[in-house]
Design a protein around this motif. Structure first.
Motif, PDB file in Angstrom:
ATOM      1  N   MET A   1     -10.015 -13.776   5.261  1.00  0.00           N
ATOM      2  CA  MET A   1      -9.102 -14.386   6.213  1.00  0.00           C
ATOM      3  C   MET A   1      -8.397 -13.334   7.062  1.00  0.00           C
ATOM      4  SD  MET A   1      -7.368 -17.448   3.965  1.00  0.00           S
ATOM      5  CE  MET A   1      -6.359 -18.005   5.306  1.00  0.00           C
ATOM      6  N   ILE A   2      -8.076 -12.207   6.438  1.00  0.00           N
ATOM      7  CA  ILE A   2      -7.380 -11.151   7.181  1.00  0.00           C
ATOM      8  C   ILE A   2      -8.280 -10.592   8.271  1.00  0.00           C
ATOM      9  CG2 ILE A   2      -6.450  -8.802   6.992  1.00  0.00           C
ATOM     10  CD1 ILE A   2      -5.278  -9.675   4.268  1.00  0.00           C
ATOM     11  N   ARG A   3      -9.513 -10.263   7.925  1.00  0.00           N
ATOM     12  CA  ARG A   3     -10.434  -9.738   8.944  1.00  0.00           C
ATOM     13  C   ARG A   3     -10.694 -10.771  10.035  1.00  0.00           C
ATOM     14  NH1 ARG A   3     -13.840  -7.002   4.746  1.00  0.00           N
ATOM     15  NH2 ARG A   3     -13.211  -4.833   4.837  1.00  0.00           N
ATOM     16  N   GLU A   4     -10.862 -12.030   9.647  1.00  0.00           N
ATOM     17  CA  GLU A   4     -11.089 -13.088  10.636  1.00  0.00           C
ATOM     18  C   GLU A   4      -9.907 -13.228  11.586  1.00  0.00           C
ATOM     19  OE1 GLU A   4     -12.007 -16.760   8.655  1.00  0.00           O
ATOM     20  OE2 GLU A   4     -13.741 -15.890   7.626  1.00  0.00           O
ATOM     21  N   SER A   5      -8.705 -13.075  11.071  1.00  0.00           N
ATOM     22  CA  SER A   5      -7.498 -13.260  11.869  1.00  0.00           C
ATOM     23  C   SER A   5      -7.096 -12.025  12.666  1.00  0.00           C
ATOM     24  CB  SER A   5      -6.323 -13.653  10.965  1.00  0.00           C
ATOM     25  OG  SER A   5      -6.595 -14.874  10.324  1.00  0.00           O
ATOM     26  N   PHE A   6      -7.292 -10.837  12.070  1.00  0.00           N
ATOM     27  CA  PHE A   6      -6.728  -9.625  12.664  1.00  0.00           C
ATOM     28  C   PHE A   6      -7.746  -8.542  12.990  1.00  0.00           C
ATOM     29  CE2 PHE A   6      -3.368 -11.202   9.627  1.00  0.00           C
ATOM     30  CZ  PHE A   6      -2.618 -11.845  10.600  1.00  0.00           C
ATOM     31  N   GLY A   7      -8.988  -8.680  12.545  1.00  0.00           N
ATOM     32  CA  GLY A   7      -9.984  -7.646  12.769  1.00  0.00           C
ATOM     33  C   GLY A   7      -9.924  -6.568  11.696  1.00  0.00           C
ATOM     34  N   GLU A   8     -10.415  -5.398  12.018  1.00  0.00           N
ATOM     35  CA  GLU A   8     -10.441  -4.299  11.048  1.00  0.00           C
ATOM     36  C   GLU A   8      -9.032  -3.790  10.750  1.00  0.00           C
ATOM     37  OE1 GLU A   8     -13.001  -3.090   9.142  1.00  0.00           O
ATOM     38  OE2 GLU A   8     -13.950  -4.874   9.975  1.00  0.00           O
ATOM     39  N   VAL A   9      -8.807  -3.418   9.506  1.00  0.00           N
ATOM     40  CA  VAL A   9      -7.503  -2.968   9.031  1.00  0.00           C
ATOM     41  C   VAL A   9      -7.653  -1.578   8.431  1.00  0.00           C
ATOM     42  CG1 VAL A   9      -5.641  -3.453   7.383  1.00  0.00           C
ATOM     43  CG2 VAL A   9      -6.794  -5.347   8.563  1.00  0.00           C
ATOM     44  N   ASP A  10      -6.730  -0.680   8.762  1.00  0.00           N
ATOM     45  CA  ASP A  10      -6.726   0.671   8.213  1.00  0.00           C
ATOM     46  C   ASP A  10      -5.774   0.821   7.034  1.00  0.00           C
ATOM     47  OD1 ASP A  10      -8.454   1.648  10.271  1.00  0.00           O
ATOM     48  OD2 ASP A  10      -6.726   1.731  11.613  1.00  0.00           O
ATOM     49  N   MET A  11      -4.746  -0.029   6.992  1.00  0.00           N
ATOM     50  CA  MET A  11      -3.706   0.153   5.980  1.00  0.00           C
ATOM     51  C   MET A  11      -3.003  -1.170   5.705  1.00  0.00           C
ATOM     52  SD  MET A  11      -0.443   2.735   6.229  1.00  0.00           S
ATOM     53  CE  MET A  11      -1.318   4.177   5.659  1.00  0.00           C
ATOM     54  N   VAL A  12      -2.692  -1.365   4.431  1.00  0.00           N
ATOM     55  CA  VAL A  12      -1.876  -2.495   3.999  1.00  0.00           C
ATOM     56  C   VAL A  12      -0.536  -1.934   3.553  1.00  0.00           C
ATOM     57  CG1 VAL A  12      -1.596  -4.239   2.191  1.00  0.00           C
ATOM     58  CG2 VAL A  12      -3.805  -3.975   3.329  1.00  0.00           C
ATOM     59  N   VAL A  13       0.542  -2.546   4.024  1.00  0.00           N
ATOM     60  CA  VAL A  13       1.892  -2.163   3.610  1.00  0.00           C
ATOM     61  C   VAL A  13       2.531  -3.387   2.978  1.00  0.00           C
ATOM     62  CG1 VAL A  13       4.140  -1.284   4.329  1.00  0.00           C
ATOM     63  CG2 VAL A  13       2.074  -0.486   5.496  1.00  0.00           C
ATOM     64  N   SER A  14       3.119  -3.203   1.802  1.00  0.00           N
ATOM     65  CA  SER A  14       3.726  -4.303   1.060  1.00  0.00           C
ATOM     66  C   SER A  14       5.149  -3.965   0.654  1.00  0.00           C
ATOM     67  CB  SER A  14       2.920  -4.587  -0.207  1.00  0.00           C
ATOM     68  OG  SER A  14       1.615  -4.953   0.116  1.00  0.00           O
ATOM     69  N   PRO A  15       5.970  -4.993   0.441  1.00  0.00           N
ATOM     70  CA  PRO A  15       7.311  -4.758  -0.090  1.00  0.00           C
ATOM     71  C   PRO A  15       7.279  -4.650  -1.616  1.00  0.00           C
ATOM     72  CG  PRO A  15       7.069  -7.058   0.487  1.00  0.00           C
ATOM     73  CD  PRO A  15       5.781  -6.375   0.877  1.00  0.00           C
ATOM     74  N   ALA A  16       8.032  -3.698  -2.154  1.00  0.00           N
ATOM     75  CA  ALA A  16       8.175  -3.591  -3.600  1.00  0.00           C
ATOM     76  C   ALA A  16       9.154  -4.682  -4.046  1.00  0.00           C
ATOM     77  CB  ALA A  16       8.700  -2.209  -3.974  1.00  0.00           C
ATOM     78  N   ILE A  17       8.981  -5.234  -5.116  1.00  0.00           N
ATOM     79  CA  ILE A  17       8.060  -4.969  -6.203  1.00  0.00           C
ATOM     80  C   ILE A  17       6.937  -5.992  -6.161  1.00  0.00           C
ATOM     81  CG2 ILE A  17       7.850  -5.217  -8.723  1.00  0.00           C
ATOM     82  CD1 ILE A  17       9.142  -2.530  -8.056  1.00  0.00           C
ATOM     83  N   GLY A  18       7.261  -7.226  -5.800  1.00  0.00           N
ATOM     84  CA  GLY A  18       6.292  -8.320  -5.892  1.00  0.00           C
ATOM     85  C   GLY A  18       5.039  -8.152  -5.057  1.00  0.00           C
ATOM     86  N   GLY A  19       5.121  -7.404  -3.958  1.00  0.00           N
ATOM     87  CA  GLY A  19       3.968  -7.260  -3.084  1.00  0.00           C
ATOM     88  C   GLY A  19       3.049  -6.110  -3.423  1.00  0.00           C
ATOM     89  N   ILE A  20       3.431  -5.252  -4.361  1.00  0.00           N
ATOM     90  CA  ILE A  20       2.642  -4.046  -4.617  1.00  0.00           C
ATOM     91  C   ILE A  20       1.225  -4.387  -5.098  1.00  0.00           C
ATOM     92  CG2 ILE A  20       2.413  -1.976  -6.033  1.00  0.00           C
ATOM     93  CD1 ILE A  20       5.459  -1.689  -5.924  1.00  0.00           C
ATOM     94  N   ILE A  21       1.101  -5.204  -6.112  1.00  0.00           N
ATOM     95  CA  ILE A  21      -0.233  -5.516  -6.642  1.00  0.00           C
ATOM     96  C   ILE A  21      -1.056  -6.335  -5.645  1.00  0.00           C
ATOM     97  CG2 ILE A  21      -1.506  -6.718  -8.466  1.00  0.00           C
ATOM     98  CD1 ILE A  21       0.711  -5.736 -10.396  1.00  0.00           C
ATOM     99  N   PRO A  22      -0.510  -7.400  -5.038  1.00  0.00           N
ATOM    100  CA  PRO A  22      -1.311  -8.095  -4.018  1.00  0.00           C
ATOM    101  C   PRO A  22      -1.712  -7.170  -2.862  1.00  0.00           C
ATOM    102  CG  PRO A  22       0.541  -9.451  -4.658  1.00  0.00           C
ATOM    103  CD  PRO A  22       0.744  -8.113  -5.302  1.00  0.00           C
ATOM    104  N   GLY A  23      -0.824  -6.282  -2.464  1.00  0.00           N
ATOM    105  CA  GLY A  23      -1.145  -5.348  -1.388  1.00  0.00           C
ATOM    106  C   GLY A  23      -2.238  -4.374  -1.779  1.00  0.00           C
ATOM    107  N   TYR A  24      -2.139  -3.831  -2.985  1.00  0.00           N
ATOM    108  CA  TYR A  24      -3.152  -2.895  -3.469  1.00  0.00           C
ATOM    109  C   TYR A  24      -4.517  -3.570  -3.552  1.00  0.00           C
ATOM    110  CZ  TYR A  24      -5.933  -0.073  -6.613  1.00  0.00           C
ATOM    111  OH  TYR A  24      -6.961   0.643  -7.165  1.00  0.00           O
ATOM    112  N   GLU A  25      -4.564  -4.759  -4.145  1.00  0.00           N
ATOM    113  CA  GLU A  25      -5.842  -5.454  -4.311  1.00  0.00           C
ATOM    114  C   GLU A  25      -6.421  -5.903  -2.971  1.00  0.00           C
ATOM    115  OE1 GLU A  25      -7.865  -5.717  -6.869  1.00  0.00           O
ATOM    116  OE2 GLU A  25      -6.506  -4.528  -8.074  1.00  0.00           O
TER     117      GLU A  25
END
Length: 139
Positions: A1-25
């Motif tokens: 869904m991310i690629r379909e919506s935004f194209g190629e991605v170089d980096m994911v940035v997430s808020p700590a703490i709850g977003g760290i694992i979803p962001g990493y994966e």
């Protein structure tokens, strides 16, 4: 869904703490780098030597969006750096698409979870003792 919506991605940035694992994966699935922001003196910022390179195509990834406040704060921190913020993604959007995070938001699941001011609770909810789940302490 991310690629379909935004194209190629170089980096994911997430808020700590709850977003760290979803962001990493999410970054692992996209084949890109993951970093996170964390609060210092109440404000999200990059720490631990993390950097956002100039021109990096960034998506902010969060676990759950309810009001969008944490996402907006994370996005504000990202915008202090020279990357190109493409949009945001989350696992669950509890606002059912109504939360404004300041950029386009994609989610795996949208739910309509109502929120009530304390003095306007329906009687069946007012009868249940209040508990404070989540990551925000009452100011």
């Amino acid at each position: 869904m991310i690629r379909e919506s935004f194209g190629e991605v170089d980096m994911v940035v997430s808020p700590a703490i709850g977003g760290i694992i979803p962001g990493y994966e999410t970054a692992r699935a996209l084949g890109c780098k993951a970093v996170f922001v964390e609060r210092e003196e109440g404000e999200f910022q990059l720490r631990r030597g993390f950097e956002i390179p100039e021109g990096a195509r960034i998506v902010m990834v969060e676990d759950i969006v309810t009001t969008g406040l944490s996402s907006r704060e994370c996005i504000a921190a990202i915008r202090k750096h020279p990357g190109n913020l493409l949009g945001a993604a989350c696992i669950v959007d509890r606002s059912n698409g109504t939360a404004d995070v300041g950029v386009p938001l994609v989610s795996l699941l949208k739910m309509d979870v109502p929120a009530y001011p304390a003095d306007q609770l329906p009687p069946e909810l007012a009868a249940i003792p209040a508990t404070k789940p989540g990551s925000r302490a009452i100011a």
